[in-house]
Design an enzyme around this catalytic site. Structure first.
Site, PDB file in Angstrom:
ATOM      1  N   TYR A 198      -1.712  -0.626  10.553  1.00 18.78           N
ATOM      2  CA  TYR A 198      -1.954  -0.974   9.149  1.00 18.78           C
ATOM      3  C   TYR A 198      -0.754  -0.577   8.292  1.00 18.78           C
ATOM      4  CZ  TYR A 198      -3.635  -0.907   4.390  1.00 18.78           C
ATOM      5  OH  TYR A 198      -3.746  -1.120   3.033  1.00 18.78           O
ATOM      6  N   SER A 225       0.860  -1.191   0.000  1.00 20.59           N
ATOM      7  CA  SER A 225       0.000   0.000   0.000  1.00 20.59           C
ATOM      8  C   SER A 225       0.886   1.227   0.000  1.00 20.59           C
ATOM      9  CB  SER A 225      -0.880  -0.002   1.264  1.00 20.59           C
ATOM     10  OG  SER A 225      -1.483   1.257   1.478  1.00 20.59           O
TER      11      SER A 225
END
Length: 258
Positions: free
Chosen positions: A152, A139
Site C-alpha cells: 500500500y 497518502s
C-alpha cells in the site's frame, strides 16, 4: 460557454463522495465514476439539484472501458478542468509475510495502474484548458514507512512521484499537478482494509478525532481554486492527534534497530 467540469474517480464513497458534493455546491459540472452503479445513480439524483451531473460506471483498472467513457461524454461535459484521481484502496494491515499476494496485486492494479490509465486518457482534454488541475490522492504512507504498509505504501509512493514527474512535464503550461497526502482519515476505506471488521475499524478511530472526508474535499476544492499561476506540488495533512510515532527503537539480543 460550457461549465468547467470536474472528473472524479471512486465517487461512490469516502473522499470521492465528499468531493463530488463539494464541487456540486461550487457550481462545477460533474462527471462521477465508480464501480457501483446504484450508488452513482443515487448520487446523481442528489447532486442534480445543484449542477449538471453525468455518471459512468467504470473500473479504473480497465483502460478500454475508461476510453469508452470519455468517448461517450456529452458535449456539455467535455470541458474537464479538474481531474481528481481518488479511486484507490488498502487491503490488509498484517506483516508482509502474512499478506495475500492477491491483495498486493489488487492494490497495484488499482492504485498504480488505475491512476495511470485515467490520467493518460484525460491528458489530451486537460491540456486544452486554460487552467487545469490533476489532484492525485496519495497518502502519508507515500512518505513514511510503518508496519503493515508494505505494498500500500509503495503504491502511494508511486502516486507521489508520478505527480512530481507530471509536474515537471507540464511546467509552464496550464496543467497543474498535486499530490495530496492525507493521514488518519475515517471512511469506508478503512472498513475495506479490515475486510469489514467493525471492531478493528472502531479501535483505530476511537478518541482519535481523525480527518473526515469533508475535510479532504475542502482541501481538494481549495487546491483547484488557486489562481492559475500557483501550483500546490504536494500537501501532507494529518489530524492533530497523529504524528510520526513509528520511529521506535526495538531492543533485540545482539543489535538495535533504529
Amino acid at each position: 460557454m460550457a461549465q468547467p467540469t470536474v472528473f472524479i474517480t471512486g465517487a461512490t464513497s469516502g473522499f470521492g463522495l465528499a468531493t463530488a458534493r463539494h464541487f456540486a455546491r461550487q457550481g462545477y459540472a460533474l462527471i462521477i465514476t465508480g464501480r457501483r452503479e446504484e450508488r452513482l445513480r443515487t448520487l446523481t439524483d442528489e447532486l442534480s439539484e445543484y449542477t449538471s451531473v453525468y455518471h459512468a460506471q467504470m473500473d479504473v483498472r480497465d483502460a478500454q472501458q475508461i476510453q469508452q467513457v470519455i468517448t461517450d461524454l456529452p458535449p456539455a461535459f467535455r470541458q474537464i478542468e479538474v481531474l481528481v484521481n481518488n479511486a484507490g484502496l488498502a487491503l490488509g494491515a498484517s506483516p508482509a509475510d502474512q499478506a495475500k499476494l492477491s491483495d498486493w496485486h489488487t492494490m497495484i492494479d488499482t492504485n498504480v495502474t488505475g491512476l495511470v490509465n485515467v490520467t493518460h486518457a484525460l491528458l489530451p482534454i486537460l491540456k486544452q484548458q486554460t487552467k487545469a488541475s490533476i489532484i492525485n490522492l496519495a497518502s502519508i504512507a507515500a512518505n513514511w514507512a510503518y508496519p503493515g504498509s508494505h505494498v500500500y505504501g509503495a503504491s502511494k509512493a508511486f502516486v507521489a512521484q508520478f505527480s512530481r514527474n507530471l509536474r515537471s512535464d507540464f511546467a509552464g503550461t496550464g496543467v497543474r499537478v498535486t499530490s495530496l497526502e492525507p493521514g488518519l482519515s475515517e471512511s469506508e476505506f478503512s472498513l475495506v482494509r479490515f475486510e469489514g471488521d467493525q471492531g478493528k475499524y472502531n479501535a483505530i478511530y476511537e478518541q482519535a478525532n481523525p480527518l473526515q472526508p469533508e475535510d479532504i474535499a475542502e482541501i481538494i476544492g481549495w487546491i483547484a481554486e488557486q489562481p492559475a499561476h500557483i501550483n500546490i506540488n504536494s500537501l501532507e495533512v494529518m489530524p492533530t492527534s497523529q504524528a510520526w510515532d513509528n520511529f521506535k527503537v526495538i531492543k533485540q539480543d545482539k543489535f538495535d534497530i533504529v
